[in-house]
Design an enzyme around this catalytic site. Structure first.
Site, PDB file in Angstrom:
ATOM      1  N   ARG C 100       0.817  -1.212   0.000  1.00 32.88           N
ATOM      2  CA  ARG C 100       0.000   0.000   0.000  1.00 32.88           C
ATOM      3  C   ARG C 100       0.849   1.260   0.000  1.00 32.88           C
ATOM      4  O   ARG C 100       0.576   2.214  -0.719  1.00 32.88           O
ATOM      5  CB  ARG C 100      -0.950  -0.040   1.217  1.00 32.88           C
ATOM      6  N   LYS C 135       3.052  24.848  -3.763  1.00 33.40           N
ATOM      7  CA  LYS C 135       1.755  24.283  -3.366  1.00 33.40           C
ATOM      8  C   LYS C 135       1.806  22.761  -3.428  1.00 33.40           C
ATOM      9  O   LYS C 135       1.098  22.112  -4.195  1.00 33.40           O
ATOM     10  CB  LYS C 135       0.643  24.852  -4.256  1.00 33.40           C
ATOM     11  N   LYS C 167       6.332  39.670  -2.741  1.00 33.42           N
ATOM     12  CA  LYS C 167       4.926  39.656  -3.118  1.00 33.42           C
ATOM     13  C   LYS C 167       4.198  40.836  -2.478  1.00 33.42           C
ATOM     14  O   LYS C 167       4.787  41.600  -1.703  1.00 33.42           O
ATOM     15  CB  LYS C 167       4.291  38.340  -2.644  1.00 33.42           C
ATOM     16  N   GLU C 197       6.729  40.133  -7.634  1.00 31.46           N
ATOM     17  CA  GLU C 197       5.372  39.898  -8.127  1.00 31.46           C
ATOM     18  C   GLU C 197       4.690  41.241  -8.364  1.00 31.46           C
ATOM     19  O   GLU C 197       4.710  42.097  -7.472  1.00 31.46           O
ATOM     20  CB  GLU C 197       4.611  39.090  -7.067  1.00 31.46           C
ATOM     21  N   ASP C 218       1.106  38.593 -11.757  1.00 27.93           N
ATOM     22  CA  ASP C 218       0.157  37.865 -10.901  1.00 27.93           C
ATOM     23  C   ASP C 218      -1.268  38.018 -11.404  1.00 27.93           C
ATOM     24  O   ASP C 218      -1.823  39.131 -11.420  1.00 27.93           O
ATOM     25  CB  ASP C 218       0.264  38.419  -9.473  1.00 27.93           C
TER      26      ASP C 218
END
Lengths: 281, 281, 281, 281, 281, 281
Positions: C100, C135, C167, C197, C218
């Site tokens: 698994r 992310k 940012k 950004e 952005d």
């Protein structure tokens, strides 16, 4: 020379690799083809006493267990400039990944051994042993002390846990030195000696009478040390400590003490000059 | 001055305490009553640049969270001999348990900051920045580099993972420097600069034309450095490296380079002389 | 394709095994005789791009170093449905213990590589590179990013520590973007680029004049992106970011940006359908 | 809803922070003054079921124990788009350091809870419980399963150690299913149930007669499931598993099984869209 | 009584909690409402010597730092049956989660202290000290030895690292005992004593002449012990070891030895009978 | 006999070695030449049931992977006094370094297995199984339970996480036992049984009617146990627990219960007498 148990220092070696490699050696990964092979030699650029080769081998194999490490000298050897100490061969990427960490370690350890050896030579012919202190770099206690042993000196206690050393800071909580020694004797293991640090000849006498197993003469001048030796008449081993340098150590040794502890062996280290030349193969 | 994130160095601090305390401080446990209180002051015995007080505070609280730590100076301060840097108060046993580890750390960090500061003063008035290297003590990379920052210099890369530095050892696996740089650019993150180490003026030109973002002049004499600056005409920032000393750094700075990296800032550290006086309270 | 250094991910692999095995696989221990042998094949049930085989091998050997792992394909390969990727043989109990965990890992990594590959194909013929983001699933940063590389895209920064990306949240603490960039340049290592950004064309211009090394557009529309490319005139590399999908990525690429970052590569992964068939042997 | 014991997941949270923060957030350290304060709100950009707020709080406090976390909703809540879930206030640097890790965690967990909730609503009014599987992301087993519980489903076993599930891979080492079940019963703790996976109605009957405590119908069609329910006549709880989707789950529930396990709850997660807006304060 | 440094045993305490709690206490989570409060009392069901209360407090706070722990007795106290030792109050779930681990620890430690105390009482009025050995349960060395101290005996060495004890197994590699002792003295730290184990009176004499600091009489009868005491004439402290029981220890003590080491203090422990009654509040 | 997964106990084995070896075995390092070889045999000094040989092998190889370990008996064997269990050969220093830790472990494990075997023999011919409890030494849960299995008994749950056992302490938070059982059934995994502890025959009936899967008769006399067996008429398996001794266990078994749990198997262990004789080779 006391042997080094590499199993006892795994954690610090892993940290040393992690802090340099982090998420990987971006330069080698980007410029060295994965199958590239190389041979690398650790070579001296100054005369030195060797220390740390098994650590270098171990670090290299931690990074890549298929690397081959060949000893060309041994810890404890005194070697000249230009001497190859060891050879590492195998994956070029792996060799480059270990370069800086192994050099940082080897240069420090050879530096300690070399400096220690100079101190030891200064007291040759006397009965004094050169010993180290706990003034080591945080995290490297065992390695620093092993390097001292490679340089020919003897290790003092490893830490606060394996020996009793009563200093001014302990005496300050008691009315007399005798009371302090008695209190210590009452609770410690019967296998431990009691060493007592004294600041003058009166304290020396009190320590002896209280049954100290060793007495540390803290920051005594050479002259005062001579008096202490005379006064103690061999009733207890004596250790000189504080402000010992290459210049004055012979004086203390000739004053007749049994041991001389030198913090500078490990707290102020000149890295030995060692080079790693990497050749594609 | 770059701040230090203590959360990033927990493991090495714990090791440093463990190696000294082991199964416990037998002397203090045997001679200091458990309720005894004390006050202790870290006091300089030489002029120095301060570095490491938050680390000392953190170590002390790791041993005993009820200790009180009071700052009497700040990291980055230049202070004279005889100045109290900080005060620790609370359980006498706990204070004695932290004494050696905190002193070992503080003496090394102040030693680095003090020496760094001397290098920085030598280049005052030029555009050259003093920067450090990866020649740090295994396990103490972040602390060594933080101490360098306290001394007024700038940090170079933290490890192999956060910057690209192409050296001879990488070039050896390629036919040309240009090919090596191109290969690197093809796979690294777009956020990373490419620094290239060169050994002569021809390589410098090739590196610039290949698009290096920074060029490191490896072991150039001051005179050759002057020629390199003239030849590069500001097309790329230049870094001097190799054999830099307090004696020769001014020459390199006046030759017009942008940065000068100095391994000795961290590989050969003279511990600063700092004392901890403990008083029962 | 960037290589994966398995030594860097030992801890998460151990946790993954621990959380599934706990105190042992009670079913296999109770029903499979200890000497039973088996052969197992990881076989695709959909077309996919392979990623994670060395991780599967490593996990299997962590559980039982006597297992044999045979590669039948390589990371980065595009394969059809019904293709065996690798074969594991040896102790039946050990194979079942790893089933698994290895499938969970392989299915996620192949899922990422397969989806990444689809994005990369969409921008074929343009100069735009597809890049990833931070992310990723907590704990799997390196593996997620390696899988992205297997799918043909390029990695952006690994974390907060190896690149500067200014940012809105940073600008909010300053009066101007220029001031923020200057402040950053004053303290970071000279090896790091500064990415900024921006939210509109005015900010883009300010960022370029402030000396940004890369500019991130952005949440720009495709049309606004075209204007940004025109305005910047190649003075700085441009990166599109925010709301990029398989449907719209081609538009951004044709607008002329250098890089397009896609969070969905790793934050919303469809596990690839892969089967492990175990046969007694 | 099963509670989450945060003490059980410390290690993976630390790894998640370490992999993002590494040696520190260079951008914030370089651009945000150390005393800057901020307020940040986690706000939904889609309707969702909340899961993970205590984890976010814990991660934030691990980075900086002086941050203040305020709950504006609770795990298990169903909320609309534009709803603030929680507020974080304190040091701006600390808030920015936690931004990405907390969002990655929260978006995944809310994504799982939201998708689970959709499955649970589909079987409303039937006796079937939706349950999860071990197809979780390596390292996040407890968190994935907790998020499933927030979504209204029930957890199946945590790992290989806390339940017996006899599958084809175990039967393959025995001549009969009955023999396998008997062997298992002989050695496991009396507190454990025995679940048996079957592939057809004959095996179902054998499993019931052998005394299985639960039977898993592996990849049965809805029609075959109906027959299995009829045949078992309540002698044993039945679980449907394999290929369950939002489209077909209602059919299985209406066929009369007791539980339906859905791998997609955790192996293919769509991150929920949640935003963190940071405001200087 | 030697104090216990809880910071030195964190790892084993965490393991003890982990092995019992695993992924959480399923019974309490399923049956005790999260806000339920309780009070619990550790109460003796036999007369005993108390040991381990600070460990119980520490374990409880590791599980839930909001629990309140109140001491109703102290380590080292002799108490009767039916005496409350301590009280724990707060979250019912947390108290139940700690019940078994704290009882296991407390019952073992009180068991050791109680048995030790019986041995100590038997030698009352003689000069013999009762000491422990390294025959402790793996992982609990410090706790076992602390419990011995609570019972009124003295600790021998903590491990192989903090004392020298030359046994038959070491002598077997040398031609004479004297040679072995001399070799040891040449390399160990000057702070360590040398203890030598002897099997007969000839070896005793050789050990004394070789300068042993302590001599261990291995498996001597009481009669032979008397002869050894007579022969040694106080030249060295003597330790009896091997086969010591409650029945025969007085004989050894009256024979005049300085210390008697008893393996049974820790290798064969009868758990003390202590009960935890939990009451909802 | 349930097998032991050594991979699950690495951490406690490392701690056991660390606490004994610390910074190294000073005696062996000082007196045994590094190249010395030896052979050592673990030999019984009493009749016993063997348990722990694979643990001894593993510990020895952790210290030195070049040691050779030869099994002369197997776990689960009943052997007489004077029987060699295993042989260890290789570096003398390494063998001496492992001596005490391996003996401590082996003596405890054989002690548990031997005592367990005595209990099991007492119930021979009845249907009652002897089972263990969670009253194990902190840190050694898996090893203690494995030793129980070697002695012929069956393991009960491993910890709080893998089974539900509702006791008085849980009932105290509810108005009825039935309500408690129902609440538990609502949230636990369907794979777990529910065991309920009862104090009298009324509670027994309520537990059966509430659907308990197993009932534990807490501190019932033999006579009351007989009545419980009669009353339950096989509707549920019954377990006797509390105050079970070698003297009374047969009575409980003959009363007709299915299982009898014995805390003394692990909470009060008599170390088996085993000797390690080391011979230079």
């Amino acid at each position: 020379m006391v042997p080094l148990d590499l199993g006892r220092i795994q954690e610090i070696l892993r940290i040393a690799l992690d802090e340099d490699l982090g998420t990987g050696d971006v330069t080698s990964l980007a410029t060295i083809p994965p199958q590239s092979l190389a041979v690398a030699r650790y070579t001296t650029k100054q005369p030195l006493v060797v220390s740390g080769l098994p650590v270098v081998e171990h670090l290299a194999l931690m990074v890549d267990s298929t690397l081959k490490f060949r000893y060309l000298s041994s810890d404890g050897d005194s070697v000249n400039e230009g001497v190859p100490l060891a050879e590492l061969s195998g994956s070029a990427r792996s060799i480059l990944a270990t370069e800086r960490v192994t050099l940082n370690m080897l240069q420090r350890m050879c530096g300690i051994a070399t400096q220690t050896s100079a101190f030891v030579r200064r007291v040759a012919g006397t009965k004094a042993k050169v010993i180290d202190t706990r003034k080591t770099v945080p995290g490297l206690r065992l390695l620093d002390k092993y390097a001292v042993a490679c340089g020919g000196a003897t290790n003092h206690r490893m830490g606060l846990y394996d020996a009793v050393l009563i200093k001014n800071n302990h005496l300050a909580f008691h009315s007399t030195l005798t009371e302090t020694v008695n209190m210590a004797r009452g609770s410690i293991a019967g296998t431990m000696k009691i060493e007592v640090e004294v600041s003058n000849l009166n304290q020396l006498e009190e320590a002896i009478l209280a049954g100290a197993d060793v007495v540390l003469l803290d920051n005594f001048s050479v002259e005062l040390t001579r008096q202490a030796v005379a006064q103690s008449r061999g009733r207890v081993p004596l250790e000189s400590s504080g402000g010992i340098t290459l210049e004055n150590i012979r004086g203390y040794a000739e004053a007749g003490v049994d041991r001389i502890s030198v913090g500078a062996l490990t707290h102020s280290v000149q890295a030995a000059d060692i080079h790693l030349r990497v050749t594609p193969s």
